[in-house]
Design a protein around this motif. Structure first.
Motif, mmCIF file in Angstrom:
data_model
loop_
_atom_site.group_PDB
_atom_site.id
_atom_site.type_symbol
_atom_site.label_atom_id
_atom_site.label_comp_id
_atom_site.label_asym_id
_atom_site.label_seq_id
_atom_site.Cartn_x
_atom_site.Cartn_y
_atom_site.Cartn_z
ATOM 1 N N ALA A 126 0.794 -1.187 0.022
ATOM 2 C CA ALA A 126 -0.070 -0.054 0.137
ATOM 3 C C ALA A 126 0.902 1.207 0.121
ATOM 4 O O ALA A 126 1.849 1.354 0.778
ATOM 5 N N LYS A 127 0.509 2.504 -1.155
ATOM 6 C CA LYS A 127 1.191 3.551 -0.603
ATOM 7 C C LYS A 127 0.516 4.458 -0.056
ATOM 8 O O LYS A 127 1.193 5.644 0.198
ATOM 9 N N HIS A 128 -0.566 4.245 0.524
ATOM 10 C CA HIS A 128 -1.121 5.393 1.151
ATOM 11 C C HIS A 128 -1.238 5.396 2.527
ATOM 12 O O HIS A 128 -1.090 3.673 3.135
ATOM 13 N N MET A 129 -0.890 6.032 3.382
ATOM 14 C CA MET A 129 -0.929 5.825 4.880
ATOM 15 C C MET A 129 -2.182 5.382 5.527
ATOM 16 O O MET A 129 -2.114 4.665 6.638
ATOM 17 N N ARG A 130 -3.486 6.015 4.983
ATOM 18 C CA ARG A 130 -4.591 5.388 5.611
ATOM 19 C C ARG A 130 -5.245 4.352 4.974
ATOM 20 O O ARG A 130 -5.222 4.338 3.685
ATOM 21 N N MET A 131 -5.597 3.209 5.447
ATOM 22 C CA MET A 131 -6.000 2.076 4.853
ATOM 23 C C MET A 131 -7.588 1.552 5.346
ATOM 24 O O MET A 131 -7.741 1.775 6.553
ATOM 25 N N VAL A 132 -8.012 1.203 4.393
ATOM 26 C CA VAL A 132 -9.661 0.603 4.743
ATOM 27 C C VAL A 132 -9.371 -0.815 4.309
ATOM 28 O O VAL A 132 -8.986 -1.346 3.373
ATOM 29 N N PHE A 133 -9.890 -1.905 5.289
ATOM 30 C CA PHE A 133 -9.997 -3.171 5.020
ATOM 31 C C PHE A 133 -11.400 -3.744 4.921
ATOM 32 O O PHE A 133 -12.341 -3.362 5.841
ATOM 33 N N THR A 134 -11.419 -4.672 4.057
ATOM 34 C CA THR A 134 -12.872 -5.292 4.091
ATOM 35 C C THR A 134 -12.582 -6.746 3.666
ATOM 36 O O THR A 134 -11.326 -6.974 3.240
ATOM 37 N N ASP A 135 -13.397 -7.743 3.544
ATOM 38 C CA ASP A 135 -13.530 -8.928 2.928
ATOM 39 C C ASP A 135 -13.711 -9.256 1.465
ATOM 40 O O ASP A 135 -14.650 -8.454 1.054
ATOM 41 N N ALA A 136 -13.477 -10.316 0.899
ATOM 42 C CA ALA A 136 -13.706 -10.518 -0.658
ATOM 43 C C ALA A 136 -15.159 -10.797 -0.720
ATOM 44 O O ALA A 136 -15.758 -10.515 -1.688
ATOM 45 N N ASP A 137 -15.661 -11.326 0.503
ATOM 46 C CA ASP A 137 -17.173 -11.589 0.238
ATOM 47 C C ASP A 137 -18.265 -10.708 0.668
ATOM 48 O O ASP A 137 -19.374 -10.813 1.054
ATOM 49 N N CYS A 138 -17.449 -9.369 1.112
ATOM 50 C CA CYS A 138 -18.565 -8.263 1.605
ATOM 51 C C CYS A 138 -18.598 -7.212 0.493
ATOM 52 O O CYS A 138 -17.777 -6.725 -0.232
ATOM 53 N N ARG A 139 -20.006 -6.859 0.381
ATOM 54 C CA ARG A 139 -20.289 -5.699 -0.641
ATOM 55 C C ARG A 139 -20.320 -4.397 0.230
ATOM 56 O O ARG A 139 -21.113 -4.543 1.410
ATOM 57 N N PRO A 140 -20.073 -3.257 -0.137
ATOM 58 C CA PRO A 140 -20.379 -1.960 0.320
ATOM 59 C C PRO A 140 -21.905 -1.681 0.134
ATOM 60 O O PRO A 140 -22.464 -1.869 -0.837
ATOM 61 N N ALA A 141 -22.398 -1.086 1.256
ATOM 62 C CA ALA A 141 -23.753 -0.703 1.152
ATOM 63 C C ALA A 141 -24.189 0.440 0.061
ATOM 64 O O ALA A 141 -25.159 0.840 -0.360
ATOM 65 N N SER A 142 -23.177 1.126 -0.076
ATOM 66 C CA SER A 142 -23.488 2.385 -1.285
ATOM 67 C C SER A 142 -21.842 2.612 -1.833
ATOM 68 O O SER A 142 -21.018 2.159 -1.437
ATOM 69 N N ASP A 143 -22.166 3.636 -2.845
ATOM 70 C CA ASP A 143 -20.982 4.123 -3.582
ATOM 71 C C ASP A 143 -19.949 5.228 -2.764
ATOM 72 O O ASP A 143 -19.172 5.576 -3.046
ATOM 73 N N VAL A 144 -20.599 5.566 -1.394
ATOM 74 C CA VAL A 144 -19.900 6.415 -0.724
ATOM 75 C C VAL A 144 -19.571 5.839 0.682
ATOM 76 O O VAL A 144 -18.912 6.456 1.622
ATOM 77 N N TRP A 145 -19.324 4.518 0.690
ATOM 78 C CA TRP A 145 -18.982 3.617 1.834
ATOM 79 C C TRP A 145 -17.335 4.024 1.996
ATOM 80 O O TRP A 145 -16.982 4.359 3.153
ATOM 81 N N LEU A 146 -16.674 4.294 1.159
ATOM 82 C CA LEU A 146 -15.102 4.475 1.320
ATOM 83 C C LEU A 146 -14.941 5.753 1.784
ATOM 84 O O LEU A 146 -14.258 6.362 2.726
ATOM 85 N N GLN A 147 -15.806 6.885 1.297
ATOM 86 C CA GLN A 147 -15.781 8.141 1.849
ATOM 87 C C GLN A 147 -16.137 8.348 3.356
ATOM 88 O O GLN A 147 -15.482 9.050 3.916
ATOM 89 N N GLU A 148 -17.247 7.494 3.538
ATOM 90 C CA GLU A 148 -17.749 7.651 4.943
ATOM 91 C C GLU A 148 -16.547 7.268 5.933
ATOM 92 O O GLU A 148 -16.503 7.856 7.025
#
Length: 364
Positions: free
Chosen positions: A121-143
């Motif tokens: 990873a090249k960015h200091m801030r990291m978000v983690f999820t699993d391969a079998d998980c879908r985000p609830a919306s298109d702004v999940w990462l933003q939230e």
């Protein structure tokens, strides 16, 4: 009268825990950091998840966030996982692939695979999820990302399960709800103790401050809860409970597979800090004792006072847990709460007894 005093003490302790849980039930979201869009790395570790990746990579790529990369980690899969990753990487430069091969020291160890992904990873801030998980919306990462501040380096999210109508489905979602209510509430009280890898974020600085997963690298589970238990403090932890920031995955469909999953989780809970183990143990012990003591008091004592205590306890539970269920969009299980709790308490006892002697060093 001793029986009544003991039962009253159990009810009081139960209600004190529900008062603690009200820290989350009545929680109002803090102001988020919307002035800066920090670049983030989204990390997904996958082992034999070809079909889930085909469904979910497009959803991750569609996230409405200006600066992010996706680190896809193939953890020694023997299906088409790597091929699926490569197909998407060819069409989108934001995708980076880490291909992990088994080695003698860390065979089939998810933490080893995640460690290699974090190094990529090249960015200091990291978000983690699993391969079998879908985000609830298109702004999940933003939230999730907007909860990062100079002080807040660890973000706890909610990893929900898809709704079904079976009793097992409701039980799994109730157990997930109660787990979330606890770790969100403890975080609000300044004593965070765990999070779930299905929806979690932290900084590289926090990860490196404790040498990553090294203190528990040989434990099969715990890349999420053991890590959080080690690094989380009242000052560096925030929670993200916006509905559009949830993730959803499919729950286990059979009792056997669910029980096996819970047995693996037991191996991590016993490694929590002493304070957290004692608080959790007291909660589960008093929850268990409530049921036999309630029956004994109703049978052998004047039923009126025990009944009053039972009503008070259930009222507190329905108000606090019910409000939390609405907050986490689990409204359909509110009416089932007493039945689900009764079954869960004894299921957990069975899992603990059978799982306390089980050992595993593989995550799948």
């Amino acid at each position: 009268m001793v029986l009544l005093y003991v039962f009253a003490a159990v009810v009081v302790i139960n209600c004190l825990y529900y008062f603690l849980f009200s820290k989350f039930s009545f929680f109002n979201a803090f102001e988020k950091n919307t002035s800066t869009a920090f670049p983030v790395s989204l990390l997904v570790c996958a082992k034999n998840e070809a079909e889930n990746l085909r469904k979910h990579i497009p959803l991750w790529l569609k996230q409405n966030y200006p600066y992010f990369e996706i680190i896809l980690i193939n953890d020694a899969s023997y299906d088409d996982t790597l091929e699926v990753m490569e197909q998407f990487a060819e069409t989108d430069a934001r995708i980076k692939i880490v291909n992990v091969e088994n080695n003698e020291a860390f065979w089939a160890n998810k933490k080893y695979a995640l460690t290699l992904g974090i190094k990529k990873a090249k960015h200091m801030r990291m978000v983690f999820t699993d391969a079998d998980c879908r985000p609830a919306s298109d702004v999940w990462l933003q939230e999730m990302a907007t909860h990062f501040t100079e002080d807040k380096q660890l973000i706890l999210g909610y990893g929900a399960y898809e709704k079904g109508t079976s009793f097992l489905n409701r039980l799994i979602r109730f157990e997930t709800l109660m787990t979330a209510v606890q770790y969100f509430s403890y975080a609000q009280c300044g004593i965070p103790y765990m999070g779930v890898g299905r929806n979690l974020a932290y900084t590289g600085d926090l990860y490196h401050s404790t040498n990553g997963f090294m203190s528990h690298i040989k434990v099969a589970s715990g890349d999420d809860d053991l890590f959080v238990n080690e690094v989380a403090t009242k000052n560096n932890t925030a929670i993200c409970v916006a509905e559009n920031a949830f993730t959803y995955s499919l729950p286990k469909k059979t009792w056997k597979t669910w029980m096996l999953q819970k047995k693996r989780h037991i191996t991590t809970a016993k490694l929590y800090k002493t304070q957290h183990r004692l608080l959790l143990a007291l909660y589960y012990l008093t929850n268990f004792l409530f049921w036999p003591l309630a029956i004994l008091c109703l049978v052998f004592l004047d039923w009126r006072l025990p009944l009053l205590l039972i009503v008070i306890r259930f009222a507190a539970q329905w108000i606090i847990v019910g409000k939390s269920a609405k907050k986490l969009k689990e409204n359909d299980i509110i009416a089932w709460i007493p039945f689900l709790e009764l079954f869960l308490v004894f299921a957990q006892l069975s899992i603990f007894i059978s799982g306390s002697t089980s050992k595993s060093t593989r995550w799948k």
